[in-house]
Scaffold this active site. Structure first.
Site, short mmCIF file in Angstrom:
data_model
loop_
_atom_site.label_atom_id
_atom_site.label_comp_id
_atom_site.label_asym_id
_atom_site.label_seq_id
_atom_site.Cartn_x
_atom_site.Cartn_y
_atom_site.Cartn_z
N GLU A 168 0.81 -1.30 0.01
CA GLU A 168 0.12 0.02 0.00
C GLU A 168 0.77 1.28 0.03
OE1 GLU A 168 -1.96 0.59 3.73
OE2 GLU A 168 -2.47 2.66 2.91
N ASP A 226 0.92 3.73 -3.25
CA ASP A 226 0.53 5.31 -3.03
C ASP A 226 1.30 6.16 -3.80
OD1 ASP A 226 -0.15 7.67 -1.62
OD2 ASP A 226 1.44 7.50 -0.22
N GLU A 249 -4.85 0.24 -3.81
CA GLU A 249 -3.45 0.90 -3.59
C GLU A 249 -2.28 -0.18 -3.95
OE1 GLU A 249 -2.79 5.38 -1.71
OE2 GLU A 249 -2.84 3.69 -0.38
#
Lengths: 250, 250
Positions: free
Chosen positions: A51, A55, A126
């Site tokens: 994640e 991002d 993500e």
């Protein structure tokens, strides 16, 4: 890494095809399995690190999209739109479009828990973006074609919604309608003595901090590299807080 | 786009060689010229949009570096390090190492102005990173090998400096030394009724907001996707504010 149970790999192959990628794509399947594993299901092998990576991949994909499709937009306008494109709301919408929840391994305690559902979908989306980036030839080659239509839709919606595009304007309308007065903006340059405490909560990289005041109360604060950008961020925070306060009360 | 004056292109070729890229690299020279033009020198053809793009390229390069070189680090630890790696301070250090100021076109009013010098260098460095990304084959191929040694040095320095690596620990030492008391952390989950006003200034994507209190006064606030991450951010803000307050007074 150990190979996956056949039913899990089959399910993940199905997902990759839903994304529009060829069925024989050289996806790193154990990594995709990890991207779709919530920390409650496995404290070590879960999506958290992916994640973090995704991002940044998403931010770059959104920046590239805006840079290429909005050649006349200022840096400040692009920043406002980028904030929308990388928001959890948009990420969760994208994840829901592919029914990502079906593929997400959850701990027993969360299986019937709806709180935080959207956060989890956004986080897993993500992580999925990171896996596509890492599985492809280390570029946006697999991410951009799949993600771009979603970014385009989200950007168009954001532009049609005056509140999302221009929070200062939306805030002005809101306060005029409900309290017949205009919000007051106070802007400080970080590093100025007068900025003192204001700067404490700002993004330390940004040069300006803006505050929105209404009827003796501070409703929002934001930072940015220009006064205008800082004001837009502060206006967004104030708009969302005031809209709840003024319009949703019975 | 018009071609550049020969002396400008020669200077920029020199810079590209200093970066360690081949002299015959297929750089987009007008774009590099734009990356090294401050808004005070040209209100239209300047680095602002490229800085926006480079910000995202740098974040991805830093994320990739951390993901690959810190396989055991948690998402929270990587986030703290990434904040350092993409900071204006590190960007300005990198830009200064290549004497970027020499190549940066400034308006007359700023030529002898030292205020904001580091901001300008940091911004131009971000824009330069965007040009390398855009000139190369749309991947990090030209950015990563050049940038990575700088990221490595910065990450090592950050890890050796306990204040940068662990602001909670550094803050604890600071307050024990000067006021013989420990800071108090208050953490709220965004969306909880009790978070109310706290959430107003948080990054809207983050789930937790932390505040640092000492002797009845709030010294820092931060947000993050975990309690630990939010506390680290809040501790960083409080540490920097309190260090100035406690140690630099005559």
């Amino acid at each position: 890494m150990p190979s996956l149970p056949p039913h899990r790999e089959n399910a993940l192959r199905q997902l990759i095809q839903k994304l529009g990628l060829p069925a024989n794509s050289s996806i790193n399947w154990p990594l995709l399995d990890q991207a779709l594993t919530h920390p409650s299901a496995d404290t070590a092998h879960n999506y958290e690190r992916l994640e973090f990576y995704g991002d940044a991949v998403l931010k770059l994909a959104a920046s590239r999209f805006l840079y290429e499709h909005y050649p006349d937009a200022s840096e400040g306008d692009m920043s406002v739109l980028r904030d929308v494109l990388v928001s959890d709301r948009i990420l969760a919408e994208i994840g829901d479009r592919y029914n990502l929840e079906r593929y997400l391994l959850l701990g027993k305690s969360l299986m019937h828990d709806q709180t935080g559902r959207l956060d989890r979908i956004a986080e897993a989306t993500e992580a999925l973006i990171a896996v596509l980036y890492l599985s492809g030839p280390h570029s946006l080659q697999w991410v951009q074609p799949w993600l771009e239509p979603h970014l385009q839709t989200a950007a168009q919606t954001a532009q049609q919604d005056p509140a999302q595009h221009n929070y200062k304007g939306a805030l002005q309308e809101l306060t005029q309608k409900h309290v017949q007065t205009l919000p007051d903006y106070r802007v400080f340059e970080v590093g100025e003595p007068s900025a003192g405490k204001q700067a404490a909560t700002a993004n330390l990289r940004d040069r300006f901090v803006a505050e929105v005041w209404l009827q003796g109360k501070q409703w929002g604060q934001g930072s940015g590299n220009s006064k205008k950008a800082a004001e837009q961020v502060a206006a967004k925070v104030a708009f969302l807080a005031l809209r709840d306060e003024l319009e949703e009360k019975p």
